[in-house]
Design an enzyme around this catalytic site. Structure first.
Site, PDB file in Angstrom:
ATOM      1  N   LYS A 494      -3.662 -19.397 -31.261  1.00 63.68           N
ATOM      2  CA  LYS A 494      -3.825 -18.312 -30.288  1.00 63.68           C
ATOM      3  C   LYS A 494      -2.539 -17.481 -30.257  1.00 63.68           C
ATOM      4  CE  LYS A 494      -2.468 -21.424 -26.601  1.00 63.68           C
ATOM      5  NZ  LYS A 494      -2.952 -22.385 -25.607  1.00 63.68           N
ATOM      6  N   TYR A 721      26.354  -3.575 -19.287  1.00 65.44           N
ATOM      7  CA  TYR A 721      25.870  -3.019 -18.020  1.00 65.44           C
ATOM      8  C   TYR A 721      26.439  -3.770 -16.834  1.00 65.44           C
ATOM      9  CZ  TYR A 721      22.440  -0.071 -20.347  1.00 65.44           C
ATOM     10  OH  TYR A 721      21.845   0.869 -21.105  1.00 65.44           O
TER      11      TYR A 721
HETATM   12  C1  PLP Z   1      -2.581 -23.735 -26.027  1.00 69.00           C
HETATM   13  C2  PLP Z   1      -3.539 -24.822 -26.048  1.00 69.00           C
HETATM   14  C3  PLP Z   1      -3.350 -25.922 -26.903  1.00 69.00           C
HETATM   15  C4  PLP Z   1      -2.108 -26.118 -27.740  1.00 69.00           C
HETATM   16  O1  PLP Z   1      -1.031 -26.517 -26.930  1.00 69.00           O
HETATM   17  P1  PLP Z   1       0.384 -26.935 -27.553  1.00 69.00           P
HETATM   18  O2  PLP Z   1       1.129 -27.497 -26.422  1.00 69.00           O
HETATM   19  O3  PLP Z   1       0.982 -25.665 -28.065  1.00 69.00           O
HETATM   20  O4  PLP Z   1       0.129 -27.894 -28.632  1.00 69.00           O
HETATM   21  C5  PLP Z   1      -4.351 -26.868 -26.965  1.00 69.00           C
HETATM   22  N1  PLP Z   1      -5.474 -26.744 -26.246  1.00 69.00           N
HETATM   23  C6  PLP Z   1      -5.691 -25.716 -25.383  1.00 69.00           C
HETATM   24  C7  PLP Z   1      -6.946 -25.657 -24.613  1.00 69.00           C
HETATM   25  C8  PLP Z   1      -4.729 -24.722 -25.262  1.00 69.00           C
HETATM   26  O5  PLP Z   1      -4.928 -23.721 -24.419  1.00 69.00           O
END
Ligand code: PLP
Length: 832
Positions: A494, A721
């Protein structure tokens, strides 16, 4: 994969079983003992360097259920396999047996096949055609360039049963090989991309090459077709099927003009002229794309669908890959093939490009040309001069002097520059190039050339995110050995693969045998399919309006609420379609998912719908990274198991059960179930210190930039800044790094952040600006403008863990990664 049982295999391959055969069919096929999983069918193939029979024991230990070996070898080995559930299958030749199995599989599980051959461009045509067809058919394509005597059968065997169209490449280097590939593929349609001079040493002449290649299409019937160039050598060979020449029927190319880094094509796809953007300026790539379009149109894909795919189609790596450095130098890395035709095509393309700067040609020579080697190399030297290149750089090659001589005919005053290796090449190019110039890399010695192209690029781009694909594969293996063979791995890609690059990661992971891909949105799933990935794709947070996309791209949506389940069933019914789905149960994460008491009813609704096939159950753990909350995680898992048991009790049928992400997979063996969903861990990053203590992972990313200024400041001077940092020593050396919060450096690095140079941690001083930040250089008196600065990750032996950078910035590593800006910070891939 659906393979025959050991007894049926023995019949099919005319072999004898020894040992303890199981009744169950083998799980899948392996030829590398290191990748054997329990229940696999292992073929002991003899290669040029290794004999697979040396690894029979390793395959047995890894749990292979059937090992296919040569009879003569088995005769010398006294004992058949001792372990229960393992048998040897004795055959005359394991390679022939593998090919026979693939031929059987092709006929049993794949409806129709498009076979592609040619001297170069096969992989480009295959990938483009797969993307164009993927929305309409269940397509399977050869992974990578698996086109050899071993590659073709393996490619066929990776196609899922029920494949409607297989798109496979076939490549040969000697007479007699094509008949065997034809027997496996039994093509219904064919594409001959071109007949070049590759492997001339094996064939002797172009006419022989043409005749051998055409054998692939000998069995195509009158309903089928062959797309081939109007080459007299091809026309002369008889075939019962229709012949199509690209450009004679749609698509017709009516015109083209430069558009950003690519081209805007005026194309008639059969429905009148349309403007089609493509992400390349390479004429050969456009030709390959037109061939793929011809095939897709013949296979019934309508113009609007083709256009939708073309809009965001990107060509695979290292085929006329164009990089523009911030200094304005264009680097064209085209090292995927070194056939004379493709070298000539690259020279033509770059020679005809509208860029106004000078052109440099870096050439590594060509392989396997036999008697015509000297002539072909001299011709390329001369052609480069004719096409307007002003410098020629040559890497070591036996025919180097011929290229130099061809060049010298037109450019006696600037002889070709012969460089020893990548390092010499890099400094040569630095000296010779100016902004506006174009450098073309082409030829054999690919590794050396690619590395040189990459290192030149890296030395010119101030900011970049390096992604090490080998390290990512290595991390996948570590999770495999941690979780054991019965547990599948889903790669969570994702957020554009955690800010790296979705399509590139998905294909690299597919090639290394990942079981599932997971994404959030349907569009991400479509991008994975268009990249040619065949693995199942789980869409974890799909929009309910996107059911049509899920059907079209064969995605597996997660049903995360009763309302979603109802709406999904309604849409599927109205579309007359069906889908596999997984059901998410919220056991305490407090995000999406049906509640445990809704789970059974929702599962029932899906099962009874007849259109949504429930094939998996999942939950997500809220605190698996935190030992202080282990009681909560245990409670979540118990709740999940109860829900799973209730759903299982009500109906039969396989269900893929999964709960664990990176943290759960590492810390809770009982949470691994049938599959784990790994995201952050792929990149070698640990979600929390408890995970860091439990598994060692290979850091796979590095965010780097450069020093653009080094200055001495005096006591009392303020930095950045609001002057939050004031020099207190008599004087202090301070460097300005070309990276700020606009690039993804956390703004909070202004309070205690650190970067690294030469293995030394250096403090960030004052506030982080939009495009830059100041660092303390007192500990590194030698640091100078242009030196690299590691913001986080692992690079050239230094490690600054992203986990720690995130802690310093008051955030989590996930957030740190996805902030690295996509447009300003190019992603550079290594390995792969
Ligand atoms: C993001 C996500 C994962 C992966 O999580 P990690 O901690 O990056 O391994 C797995 N399952 C779901 C439903 C997620 O949203």
């Amino acid at each position: 994969m659906s393979l025959p049982s050991p007894a049926a295999l023995a019949d099919l391959l005319q072999g004898q079983l020894r040992g303890h055969p199981t009744v169950a069919p083998p799980r899948s096929v392996a030829i590398d003992s290191r990748r054997v999983l329990p229940g696999d069918l292992f073929f002991a193939l003899s290669g040029r360097r290794r004999d697979g029979h040396a690894y029979v024991e390793a395959a047995e230990t890894a749990g292979a259920s059937v090992v296919v070996v040569r009879r003569s070898w088995a005769r010398q080995r006294e004992t058949p396999p001792a372990s229960p559930g393992c048998a040897h299958l004795l055959v005359d030749d394991p390679l022939t047996a593998l090919q026979q199995l693939a031929a059987w599989y092709r006929r049993s599980h794949i409806q129709r096949v498009v076979a592609i051959t040619g001297s170069n461009g096969k992989t480009v045509v295959k990938s483009a055609l797969t993307a164009l067809l993927a929305g309409r058919y269940r397509v399977a394509a050869s992974p990578g360039s698996w086109n050899s005597q071993v590659g073709v059968p393996l490619a066929v065997l990776t196609a899922p049963p029920g494949t409607e169209l297989g798109v496979f490449e076939a490549g040969i280097s000697a007479p007699g090989e094509m008949e065997r590939l034809e027997a496996i593929l039994a093509p219904d349609f064919g594409v001959l991309v071109n007949i070049g001079l590759a492997h001339l040493a094996g064939f002797g002449s172009r006419a022989v090459t043409a005749r051998e290649k055409m054998k692939l299409f000998a069995g195509i019937g009158p309903q089928g077709w062959l797309i081939a160039p109007p080459d007299p050598l091809v026309e002369a060979l008889p075939l019962p099927c229709r012949r199509l020449h690209p450009g004679v029927q749609p698509p017709r190319l009516l015109g083209q003009r430069p558009d950003g880094n690519g081209l805007l094509l005026d194309l008639d796809l059969g429905a009148g002229p349309m403007q089609v953007p493509v992400r390349t300026r390479s004429a050969p790539l456009v030709e390959d794309l037109l061939i793929a379009l011809t095939a897709a149109i013949e296979l019934g894909v309508p113009a609007d669908e083709l256009l939708a795919v073309l809009r965001d189609y990107s060509f695979g790596p290292t085929r006329m890959e164009t990089w523009r450095t911030p200094e304005g130098i264009t680097i064209i890395n085209d090292t995927a093939s070194d056939d004379p035709i493709s070298v000539q095509a690259a020279l033509d393309t770059v020679g005809a490009s509208p860029e106004t700067g000078r052109r440099l040609f870096v050439f590594g020579g060509m392989g396997e040309l036999g008697a015509s080697e000297a002539r072909e190399h001299a011709f390329i030297g001369q052609l480069a001069a004719e096409r307007g290149f002003s410098r020629l750089l040559l890497l070591p090659h036996p025919a180097q002097r011929h290229t130099a001589a061809g060049w010298a005919r037109l450019h006696p005053e600037t002889p070709a520059l012969c460089v020893e290796d990548a390092t010499a090449l890099r400094s040569g190019i630095h000296e010779l190039t100016r902004p506006g110039d174009t450098v073309l890399f082409k030829g054999a010695a690919r590794q050396e050339l690619s590395r040189a192209a990459q290192s030149i690029w890296e030395s010119m781009a101030p900011r970049r995110l390096l992604v090490d694909l080998d390290a990512i594969r290595d991390n996948v293996s570590r999770f495999r050995s941690l979780c054991g063979p019965g547990v599948g791995i889903l790669a969570v890609l994702k957020a554009w693969a955690y800010g790296t690059e979705l399509a590139r990661l998905a294909t690299a992971l597919q090639d290394s045998g990942i079981d599932w891909i997971g994404v959030s949105a349907a569009d991400e799933g479509a991008a994975v399919r268009r990249a040619g990935v065949q693995r199942p794709v789980l869409v974890m947070l799909m929009d309910i309006d996107e059911v049509d996309k899920a059907v079209r791209w064969r995605l597996t949506p997660v049903v995360y609420s009763p309302a979603f389940a109802h709406a999904l069933v309604t849409s599927l019914r109205s579309m007359g379609a069906s889908l596999e789905v997984h059901l998410e149960i919220d056991t305490g994460m407090g995000r999406v998912g049906v509640s445990p008491d809704e789970a059974l009813a929702t599962a029932r609704l899906l099962r009874e719908s007849g259109v949504a096939r429930l094939s998996g159950l999942m939950t997500h753990l809220a605190s698996a990274d935190d030992p202080a909350a282990d009681a909560d995680t245990d409670a979540q898992l118990r709740c999940f198991e109860a829900a799973v048991a209730a759903i299982r009790a009500e109906a039969e049928g396989p269900l893929l059960v999964h709960a664990a992400a990176t943290s759960g997979a590492v810390r809770f063996p009982q949470a691994r179930h049938d599959m784990v969903r790994i995201g952050l861990g792929l990149y070698g990053i640990h979600p929390s210190p408890a995970i860091e203590a439990a598994i060692e992972l290979e850091p796979a990313l590095a965010f780097v930039s450069r020093l653009v200024q080094v200055r001495r400041f005096k006591r009392g001077q303020r930095i950045g800044y609001n002057g939050t940092y004031q020099v207190s020593a008599k004087q202090q050396r301070i460097g300005i790094v070309a990276a700020g919060y606009n690039d993804g450096v956390p703004w909070s690095f202004g309070q205690g952040g650190e970067v690294m140079m030469q293995g030394q941690r250096l403090r960030v001083l004052g506030r982080v600006s939009m495009d830059s930040m100041a660092i303390d250089l007192d500990p590194l008196p030698g640091a100078a403008v242009g030196d690299e600065v590691l913001i986080f990750g692992a690079h050239e032996g230094q490690v600054l863990r992203p986990e720690q950078a995130a802690r310093q910035a008051g955030t989590i590593p996930y957030d740190l990664l996805v902030r690295v800006d996509n447009r300003r910070v190019p992603r550079i891939f290594r390995g792969g």
